[in-house]
Design a protein around this motif. Sequence first.
Motif, PDB file in Angstrom:
ATOM      1  N   ALA A 267      -6.892 -13.639 -28.318  1.00  0.00           N
ATOM      2  CA  ALA A 267      -6.362 -14.263 -29.535  1.00  0.00           C
ATOM      3  C   ALA A 267      -5.234 -15.241 -29.248  1.00  0.00           C
ATOM      4  O   ALA A 267      -4.892 -16.054 -30.101  1.00  0.00           O
TER       5      ALA A 267
ATOM      6  N   PRO B 294      -3.392 -18.381 -28.469  1.00  0.00           N
ATOM      7  CA  PRO B 294      -3.826 -19.786 -28.418  1.00  0.00           C
ATOM      8  C   PRO B 294      -3.505 -20.382 -27.050  1.00  0.00           C
ATOM      9  O   PRO B 294      -2.439 -20.143 -26.507  1.00  0.00           O
ATOM     10  N   VAL B 295      -4.450 -21.116 -26.523  1.00  0.00           N
ATOM     11  CA  VAL B 295      -4.282 -21.666 -25.185  1.00  0.00           C
ATOM     12  C   VAL B 295      -3.964 -23.155 -25.287  1.00  0.00           C
ATOM     13  O   VAL B 295      -4.662 -23.893 -25.979  1.00  0.00           O
TER      14      VAL B 295
ATOM     15  N   ASP C 157      -4.714 -25.876 -24.167  1.00  0.00           N
ATOM     16  CA  ASP C 157      -5.681 -26.627 -23.382  1.00  0.00           C
ATOM     17  C   ASP C 157      -6.756 -27.132 -24.334  1.00  0.00           C
ATOM     18  O   ASP C 157      -7.799 -26.515 -24.498  1.00  0.00           O
ATOM     19  N   PRO C 158      -6.492 -28.260 -24.993  1.00  0.00           N
ATOM     20  CA  PRO C 158      -7.393 -28.700 -26.058  1.00  0.00           C
ATOM     21  C   PRO C 158      -8.819 -28.945 -25.579  1.00  0.00           C
ATOM     22  O   PRO C 158      -9.770 -28.781 -26.342  1.00  0.00           O
ATOM     23  N   ARG C 159      -8.997 -29.321 -24.312  1.00  0.00           N
ATOM     24  CA  ARG C 159     -10.363 -29.588 -23.847  1.00  0.00           C
ATOM     25  C   ARG C 159     -11.181 -28.316 -23.766  1.00  0.00           C
ATOM     26  O   ARG C 159     -12.390 -28.337 -23.924  1.00  0.00           O
ATOM     27  N   GLY C 160     -10.486 -27.205 -23.497  1.00  0.00           N
ATOM     28  CA  GLY C 160     -11.212 -25.960 -23.321  1.00  0.00           C
ATOM     29  C   GLY C 160     -11.611 -25.307 -24.619  1.00  0.00           C
ATOM     30  O   GLY C 160     -12.406 -24.387 -24.633  1.00  0.00           O
ATOM     31  N   ARG C 161     -11.085 -25.811 -25.757  1.00  0.00           N
ATOM     32  CA  ARG C 161     -11.221 -25.017 -26.973  1.00  0.00           C
ATOM     33  C   ARG C 161     -12.659 -24.939 -27.479  1.00  0.00           C
ATOM     34  O   ARG C 161     -13.052 -23.951 -28.065  1.00  0.00           O
TER      35      ARG C 161
ATOM     36  N   ARG D  75     -14.629 -22.177 -25.647  1.00  0.00           N
ATOM     37  CA  ARG D  75     -14.034 -20.855 -25.558  1.00  0.00           C
ATOM     38  C   ARG D  75     -14.661 -19.899 -26.559  1.00  0.00           C
ATOM     39  O   ARG D  75     -14.751 -20.186 -27.738  1.00  0.00           O
TER      40      ARG D  75
ATOM     41  N   ARG E   7     -14.296 -16.294 -28.368  1.00  0.00           N
ATOM     42  CA  ARG E   7     -13.173 -15.399 -28.606  1.00  0.00           C
ATOM     43  C   ARG E   7     -13.625 -14.116 -29.251  1.00  0.00           C
ATOM     44  O   ARG E   7     -14.606 -14.073 -29.959  1.00  0.00           O
TER      45      ARG E   7
ATOM     46  N   ALA F  34      -8.406 -16.347 -17.482  1.00  0.00           N
ATOM     47  CA  ALA F  34      -8.271 -17.009 -16.197  1.00  0.00           C
ATOM     48  C   ALA F  34      -7.883 -15.989 -15.136  1.00  0.00           C
ATOM     49  O   ALA F  34      -7.169 -15.072 -15.428  1.00  0.00           O
TER      50      ALA F  34
ATOM     51  N   VAL G 111      -0.433 -11.828 -33.413  1.00  0.00           N
ATOM     52  CA  VAL G 111      -1.303 -12.741 -32.682  1.00  0.00           C
ATOM     53  C   VAL G 111      -2.773 -12.603 -33.093  1.00  0.00           C
ATOM     54  O   VAL G 111      -3.477 -13.607 -33.236  1.00  0.00           O
TER      55      VAL G 111
ATOM     56  N   ALA H 241      -4.839 -15.653 -34.967  1.00  0.00           N
ATOM     57  CA  ALA H 241      -6.140 -16.192 -34.559  1.00  0.00           C
ATOM     58  C   ALA H 241      -7.077 -16.282 -35.760  1.00  0.00           C
ATOM     59  O   ALA H 241      -7.794 -17.273 -35.921  1.00  0.00           O
TER      60      ALA H 241
ATOM     61  N   GLY I 221       0.448 -24.009 -28.060  1.00  0.00           N
ATOM     62  CA  GLY I 221      -0.863 -23.363 -28.050  1.00  0.00           C
ATOM     63  C   GLY I 221      -1.562 -23.566 -29.379  1.00  0.00           C
ATOM     64  O   GLY I 221      -2.740 -23.937 -29.435  1.00  0.00           O
ATOM     65  N   VAL I 222      -0.849 -23.341 -30.473  1.00  0.00           N
ATOM     66  CA  VAL I 222      -1.422 -23.501 -31.802  1.00  0.00           C
ATOM     67  C   VAL I 222      -1.870 -24.944 -32.014  1.00  0.00           C
ATOM     68  O   VAL I 222      -2.953 -25.215 -32.537  1.00  0.00           O
TER      69      VAL I 222
ATOM     70  N   ALA J 178      -2.725 -27.090 -29.749  1.00  0.00           N
ATOM     71  CA  ALA J 178      -3.892 -27.394 -28.923  1.00  0.00           C
ATOM     72  C   ALA J 178      -5.161 -26.845 -29.551  1.00  0.00           C
ATOM     73  O   ALA J 178      -6.243 -27.406 -29.372  1.00  0.00           O
ATOM     74  N   GLU J 179      -5.046 -25.734 -30.278  1.00  0.00           N
ATOM     75  CA  GLU J 179      -6.213 -25.128 -30.901  1.00  0.00           C
ATOM     76  C   GLU J 179      -6.825 -26.036 -31.968  1.00  0.00           C
ATOM     77  O   GLU J 179      -8.025 -26.036 -32.175  1.00  0.00           O
TER      78      GLU J 179
ATOM     79  N   TYR K  54      -2.752 -33.828 -21.196  1.00  0.00           N
ATOM     80  CA  TYR K  54      -3.199 -34.171 -19.846  1.00  0.00           C
ATOM     81  C   TYR K  54      -2.544 -35.433 -19.286  1.00  0.00           C
ATOM     82  O   TYR K  54      -2.598 -35.665 -18.090  1.00  0.00           O
TER      83      TYR K  54
ATOM     84  N   ARG L  46       2.008 -19.628 -19.501  1.00  0.00           N
ATOM     85  CA  ARG L  46       0.642 -19.797 -20.001  1.00  0.00           C
ATOM     86  C   ARG L  46      -0.250 -18.682 -19.505  1.00  0.00           C
ATOM     87  O   ARG L  46      -0.177 -18.274 -18.351  1.00  0.00           O
ATOM     88  N   LEU L  47      -1.113 -18.245 -20.383  1.00  0.00           N
ATOM     89  CA  LEU L  47      -2.044 -17.191 -20.001  1.00  0.00           C
ATOM     90  C   LEU L  47      -3.244 -17.745 -19.258  1.00  0.00           C
ATOM     91  O   LEU L  47      -3.942 -17.031 -18.567  1.00  0.00           O
ATOM     92  N   ASP L  48      -3.516 -19.051 -19.417  1.00  0.00           N
ATOM     93  CA  ASP L  48      -4.733 -19.600 -18.825  1.00  0.00           C
ATOM     94  C   ASP L  48      -4.513 -20.085 -17.404  1.00  0.00           C
ATOM     95  O   ASP L  48      -5.401 -20.645 -16.793  1.00  0.00           O
TER      96      ASP L  48
END
Lengths: 359, 342, 324
Positions: A274, A276-277, A279-283, A286, A288, A359, B187, B191, B216-217, B219-220, B244, B260-262
């Motif tokens: 849950a 949010p990452v 990383d807009p390209r990955g969304r 993804r 969930r 990851a 969290v 989501a 993060g939000v 970027a979502e 980027y 970051r978690l990723d």
Amino acid sequence: MTEPQTQPATQTAPARQGEPLLSVRDLEKHFPVTKGLFQRQVGAVKAVDGISFDVYKGETLGLVGESGCGKSTTGRLVTRLLEPTGGQVMFEGQDITHMSQGRLRPLRRDMQMIFQDPYSSLNPRHTVGAIVGAPFRIQGVQTENGVKKAVQDLLELVGLNPEHYNRYPHEFSGGQRQRIGIARTLALKPKLIIADEPVSALDVSIQAQVVNLLEDLQNELDLTYVVIAHDLSVVRHISDRVAVMYLGKIVEIAERKSLYATPMHPYTNALLSAVPVPDPRGRAGRERIRLTGDVPSPLNPPPACRFHTRCWKAQEICKKVEPPLAELASGHRVACHFPENAPGAPEAPATGKDEPVNA
Amino acid sequence: MSPFLDVKDLKIHFPTDDGLVRSVDGVTFGLERGKTLGIVGESGSGKSVTSLGILGLHKGRGANISGEIWLDGEELVGASQEHVRGLRGKKMAMIFQDPLSAMHPFYTVGDQIVEAYRIHNKVTKAVARKHAIDMLGRVGIPEPGRRVDSYPHEFSGGMRQRAMIAMALSCDPELLIADEPTTALDVTVQAQILDLMRDLQREFDSALIIITHDLGVVAELSDDILVMYGGKCIEYGSADDIFYRPEHPYTWGLLGSMPRLDREPTERLLPIKGSPPSLINVPPGCAFHPRCPYTERTGDKARTEAPALAETEGGHLVRCHMSPAERRDLWENEIKPVLETP
Amino acid sequence: MLLFVVSIATFAIFFLVPRLAGMSADDLASRYVGKAANAQVIHDTAIRLGFNDPVIVQYGRFVKGIFTGVDRNYGPGIEHCPAPCLGYSYVSQNPVLPDILNRLPITLSLALGAAVVWVIFGVATGVVSALRRGSFFDRLSMGIALAGVSLPIFFTGIVSLAIFRDQLGLVGDVADWVPFSEDPLTWANNLILPWVTLAFLYAAGYARLTRAGMLETMSEDYIRTARAKGLAERVVVLKHGLRATLTPVLTMFGLDLGLLLGGAVLTESTFSLPGIGKYAVDAISNNDLPQVMGVTLIAAAFIILANLIVDLLYAVVDPRVRLA
């Protein structure tokens, strides 16, 4: 860090050698719910309902969970700001579960707490010098070159200007106030620090400063931390081991790496998925896990496995038998009948849900 | 053709006893229907005042507002208060951070949605109530027919935010502004709400502005991102640009501050030194210069001269004294390698 | 709960009031038989009326009187005082309760009339002041409000009497009480000065309370939400702002009204209105213990009743209270 070693499954966290600094067994806190003129007890909020964990010297244990999971209550129980309803808290081999406040007092030097809100936890009428110096006076500690010098050293240690000794809290920004709170905590050279959401009230750029400060202090002063937080990324960054709580129970506890790489409890999987990452390209790609609904009320938690009402893997057994917190991998303990990522065990049937991407 | 929402050099200043507070000091962006703009900034960056300004809700008497806000071909800064009021709730609506304090504690959730609907639609109470139940169902509230008569305090945090969204969407607005819509939520609930907003935006084809401190939000959801600092837009571009190919040292700082978690955890976070400026006392020259590690590269200019917001390539705007080539070089060779070390 | 408080009040009144007055049983009896009687007659009367009985027995009789009524031996004959009996006045020999009840309409007219005036003016002034904070109106009205809470009734009352009745002759003679049912116009005309005088004192407090509450409410998030919906400012203020502000005002209103129903002492004295307040003052100056006790009990009952009503209303106004 020492290598994990295999130990009987009856003990928590075999990750570290020697005696744990803090040891918690079957800790419970039930808040009575009363009603009517005569305050008749009609139930209890089981804020913490039988949790066990150890904290070893020099490590950081992260305690994560959503609101109402009992993580903050746990922090207050361990520091005896709240009286436990049941279970045991051992600090350096001493049972402090029901120790009188008088006998507890010398121990308070060794065990300090950092609070979330840097605005309300500092008395606005006291100077920074008075705030940071208060522990010396309260505990009657003699300092080598006087309290003022000691306080200035502390201010310097946490990255504040020692000349700001005579200023008041409102003259500082949020991040600086949190540093003042940390300086106060460090005054008596504690062994264990319980930090309850230490950075969640701060701006992003300031959060990072405080996180780094906490890490530097740990290395410099050989501190042991219990960090209570809802932010899984922050917890991952600073913890060596992480415990995930849900409705008053620990559902999973493991080494940081193991927990984030191979989360076994479905709830942990859902939590991680849950976040949010950035990383807009990955969304787009993804997948969930989406939990439905909210956390049930701790006043009337679901029976057996408390997560079964929101769990996509739940079966009949989950409603009837509470899963024990069992060690499924070295140092990795999970309370689930159908864990994910369990080594050796065949993958439990995940009903049509995709695996989380981690990851 | 100008975009659906076109904000040009928006400034909102509040005179106070301590001096002029430049809450918003030159913000420019455009947004099309069906697209999402993320506005990112720390406390006091002016991100919330910007959104309130668009709705004409910047409070405090004597606020000076200048610049232009074009919504669907209509200019709002110069329009009468009464005219803007007619657009509020109907053409543009807002979702606030804390739904408990943002809903009136004395009226039921249904009454509040009915009220919002009936301001702009001449219908009977019964019709409006049916609409309210329908809206509550669409935002995923179970048993909407029963929950419509609940008070806000009887809802959980996530349900309240859903109800807030139902209220904002009740008149089918074309512009929806969400100010930290998930900050007060857990969290897993966050989501859910982000999913809901994404789905509803697709369904209503509205323009969405999401204001948050959480990269993060942003970027979502976001197509475009605007980074604010000290009341000014310091970087503006597509989500790809900002994540980027960021060019402003402040954006780099934000990215470095965030665990970051990723990615594999870095040994240390890379914070920005110092604290965000108070809006009363914004540093002269480039507002970021006291915290910027590259101040010396442009000599005295950073302290004396405010940099202009300049296009570096294809709609990517940056407010920095360093040359684009210099910034790109820093990002590729110094920042990016550190941020992305495994 | 309510009964408990009332009984405590009764008990305290019964045991404390005579003690405070510092009179012996014979002193008490002498007030019934008159100054001319000799000591023996007085003593006999004291025994007959039970003044020498233990205090607890007398208290029992007092309470019994309230619930079932009592018979009293006066010498000339036995008289029954029906429940609720609060005893007999020493001076007039009349039962206390009917006297008080006769005066109730006057106090009621005064208190309710004034309440209407002060709530309307106080709340309205407070709202306008809050919305135009710092304006000329705000500073003027808050200045007047300060004067209102500071100036005593006997000053504003007498000054207004001198101006409006004696100099201008605009209003009738206040002391001439005319019941509403007989002649509403004269009733109002005679009462307008006491109303305004009393309301001036209270309106000031309400204006300040409303202003402070309104300033706080109008900066709440839900007011911003109401504006964001596109509501007209008037609706935002009245429906969303004032509604939340009125809760503390309501609490204060209940207490004030309860207190006033027990007798607007200063106002009634100043305007010579024969209400409960005037009755209390006369009772005290005559050392008429049954009257003092009766008035105190009635006043206590009003205050408790008002509190109860406020608590019930609170739950109607604020849905969050209903759960608790």
